[in-house]
Design a protein around this motif. Sequence first.
Motif, mmCIF file in Angstrom:
data_model
loop_
_atom_site.group_PDB
_atom_site.id
_atom_site.type_symbol
_atom_site.label_atom_id
_atom_site.label_comp_id
_atom_site.label_asym_id
_atom_site.label_seq_id
_atom_site.Cartn_x
_atom_site.Cartn_y
_atom_site.Cartn_z
ATOM 1 N N VAL A 55 9.419 10.373 -6.568
ATOM 2 C CA VAL A 55 10.144 9.801 -5.447
ATOM 3 C C VAL A 55 10.881 8.511 -5.569
ATOM 4 O O VAL A 55 11.806 8.292 -5.270
ATOM 5 N N ASN A 56 9.914 7.457 -5.939
ATOM 6 C CA ASN A 56 10.525 6.303 -5.947
ATOM 7 C C ASN A 56 9.492 5.477 -6.976
ATOM 8 O O ASN A 56 8.431 5.121 -6.870
ATOM 9 N N HIS A 57 10.069 4.928 -7.884
ATOM 10 C CA HIS A 57 9.374 4.204 -8.926
ATOM 11 C C HIS A 57 9.163 2.634 -8.518
ATOM 12 O O HIS A 57 8.192 2.335 -9.227
ATOM 13 N N LEU A 71 -3.444 10.367 -2.168
ATOM 14 C CA LEU A 71 -2.475 11.120 -2.638
ATOM 15 C C LEU A 71 -2.138 12.468 -2.054
ATOM 16 O O LEU A 71 -3.274 13.122 -1.822
ATOM 17 N N GLN A 72 -0.983 12.715 -1.552
ATOM 18 C CA GLN A 72 -0.852 14.186 -1.211
ATOM 19 C C GLN A 72 0.141 14.925 -2.476
ATOM 20 O O GLN A 72 1.154 14.171 -2.854
ATOM 21 N N GLY A 73 -0.231 16.104 -2.575
ATOM 22 C CA GLY A 73 0.790 17.058 -3.682
ATOM 23 C C GLY A 73 0.236 18.154 -3.909
ATOM 24 O O GLY A 73 -0.615 18.903 -3.338
ATOM 25 N N ARG A 74 0.561 18.658 -5.144
ATOM 26 C CA ARG A 74 -0.013 20.004 -5.602
ATOM 27 C C ARG A 74 -0.506 19.606 -7.036
ATOM 28 O O ARG A 74 -0.164 18.958 -8.068
ATOM 29 N N ILE A 75 -1.785 20.404 -7.360
ATOM 30 C CA ILE A 75 -2.318 20.275 -8.650
ATOM 31 C C ILE A 75 -1.785 21.375 -9.562
ATOM 32 O O ILE A 75 -1.466 22.369 -9.267
ATOM 33 N N ILE A 98 2.224 8.975 -1.337
ATOM 34 C CA ILE A 98 1.254 7.918 -1.631
ATOM 35 C C ILE A 98 0.755 6.884 -0.564
ATOM 36 O O ILE A 98 1.837 6.554 -0.237
ATOM 37 N N LYS A 99 -0.559 6.814 -0.243
ATOM 38 C CA LYS A 99 -0.798 5.839 0.584
ATOM 39 C C LYS A 99 -1.786 4.856 -0.209
ATOM 40 O O LYS A 99 -2.680 5.066 -0.700
ATOM 41 N N LEU A 100 -1.373 3.408 -0.159
ATOM 42 C CA LEU A 100 -2.127 2.601 -0.604
ATOM 43 C C LEU A 100 -3.108 1.871 0.145
ATOM 44 O O LEU A 100 -2.985 1.582 1.425
ATOM 45 N N HIS A 101 -4.464 1.934 -0.257
ATOM 46 C CA HIS A 101 -5.639 1.281 0.455
ATOM 47 C C HIS A 101 -6.124 0.075 -0.127
ATOM 48 O O HIS A 101 -7.023 -0.496 0.327
ATOM 49 N N GLY A 102 -5.214 -0.505 -1.471
ATOM 50 C CA GLY A 102 -5.855 -1.764 -2.015
ATOM 51 C C GLY A 102 -7.061 -1.497 -2.754
ATOM 52 O O GLY A 102 -7.587 -0.560 -3.222
ATOM 53 N N LYS A 103 -7.206 -2.811 -3.374
ATOM 54 C CA LYS A 103 -8.277 -2.854 -4.467
ATOM 55 C C LYS A 103 -9.506 -3.393 -3.655
ATOM 56 O O LYS A 103 -9.644 -3.973 -2.631
ATOM 57 N N ALA A 104 -10.481 -3.316 -4.350
ATOM 58 C CA ALA A 104 -11.707 -3.652 -3.956
ATOM 59 C C ALA A 104 -11.934 -5.112 -4.093
ATOM 60 O O ALA A 104 -11.290 -5.683 -5.052
ATOM 61 N N VAL A 118 7.131 3.324 1.061
ATOM 62 C CA VAL A 118 7.189 4.410 0.275
ATOM 63 C C VAL A 118 8.233 5.216 1.103
ATOM 64 O O VAL A 118 8.160 5.761 2.249
ATOM 65 N N ASP A 119 9.467 5.654 0.183
ATOM 66 C CA ASP A 119 10.417 6.473 0.774
ATOM 67 C C ASP A 119 9.803 7.764 0.952
ATOM 68 O O ASP A 119 9.148 8.504 0.067
ATOM 69 N N ALA A 120 9.908 8.569 2.278
ATOM 70 C CA ALA A 120 9.189 9.793 2.155
ATOM 71 C C ALA A 120 10.520 10.638 1.818
ATOM 72 O O ALA A 120 11.588 10.689 2.289
ATOM 73 N N VAL A 121 10.427 11.910 1.000
ATOM 74 C CA VAL A 121 11.425 12.668 0.490
ATOM 75 C C VAL A 121 10.886 14.203 0.927
ATOM 76 O O VAL A 121 9.933 14.427 0.650
ATOM 77 N N PRO A 122 11.822 14.894 1.768
ATOM 78 C CA PRO A 122 11.439 16.312 2.057
ATOM 79 C C PRO A 122 11.042 17.140 0.740
ATOM 80 O O PRO A 122 11.707 16.787 -0.294
ATOM 81 N N ALA A 123 10.204 17.926 0.961
ATOM 82 C CA ALA A 123 9.451 18.452 -0.502
ATOM 83 C C ALA A 123 10.969 19.464 -0.992
ATOM 84 O O ALA A 123 10.711 19.553 -2.269
ATOM 85 N N ASP A 124 11.745 19.832 -0.288
ATOM 86 C CA ASP A 124 12.879 20.651 -0.728
ATOM 87 C C ASP A 124 13.705 19.748 -1.919
ATOM 88 O O ASP A 124 14.198 20.076 -2.651
ATOM 89 N N ASP A 125 13.410 18.415 -1.701
ATOM 90 C CA ASP A 125 14.171 17.460 -2.630
ATOM 91 C C ASP A 125 13.445 16.989 -3.865
ATOM 92 O O ASP A 125 13.927 16.225 -4.789
ATOM 93 N N LEU A 126 12.329 17.303 -4.078
ATOM 94 C CA LEU A 126 11.341 17.155 -5.268
ATOM 95 C C LEU A 126 11.903 17.722 -6.283
ATOM 96 O O LEU A 126 12.268 18.694 -6.248
ATOM 97 N N PRO A 127 12.033 17.107 -7.604
ATOM 98 C CA PRO A 127 12.265 17.820 -8.708
ATOM 99 C C PRO A 127 11.416 18.735 -9.383
ATOM 100 O O PRO A 127 11.680 19.124 -10.448
ATOM 101 N N PHE A 128 10.268 19.266 -8.735
ATOM 102 C CA PHE A 128 9.492 20.100 -9.320
ATOM 103 C C PHE A 128 8.973 21.396 -8.251
ATOM 104 O O PHE A 128 9.383 21.351 -7.111
#
Length: 128
Positions: A55-57, A71-75, A98-104, A118-128
């Motif tokens: 989504v966003n490098h 992380l949200q996605g598919r395995i 991706i949600k960042l919760h930081g380092k310990a 983090v830019d949110a992109v609709p699932a239809d726009d993902l390349p997989f």
Amino acid sequence: QMEITARLTGDAKVITVKNDKQVVNFNVAINDNYKAKGSNEVTKVVTYVQCDYWVNHAIAQYLTKGTLVELQGRIGVNAYTGKEGEAKASLTFHVNTIKLHGKAKANDETPVMVNAAVDAVPADDLPF
């Protein structure tokens, strides 16, 4: 769609693939533990998962070793034959959020929050 919370095992890498698309590759470790029935002994289990994020490098700069991420996605499962001819497999998590919760903190497992856009992109726009 599934969600995992894990810690990065190393810094993320941005890879340029066909048509100049960029993917962020990183690995995470999911820590878990359990007690077997009738036992007081705790068994620790660590599962390592390869991740890709299209989504966003720009997020790669925040994905450093030790960072706790949600992380949200598919395995997906990759099956292959090892050097000795043995059957092997690995897990890949195709991340779309991706949600960042930081380092310990040093000597402390309490996460420090990190703010990153983090830019949110609709699932239809993902390349997989």
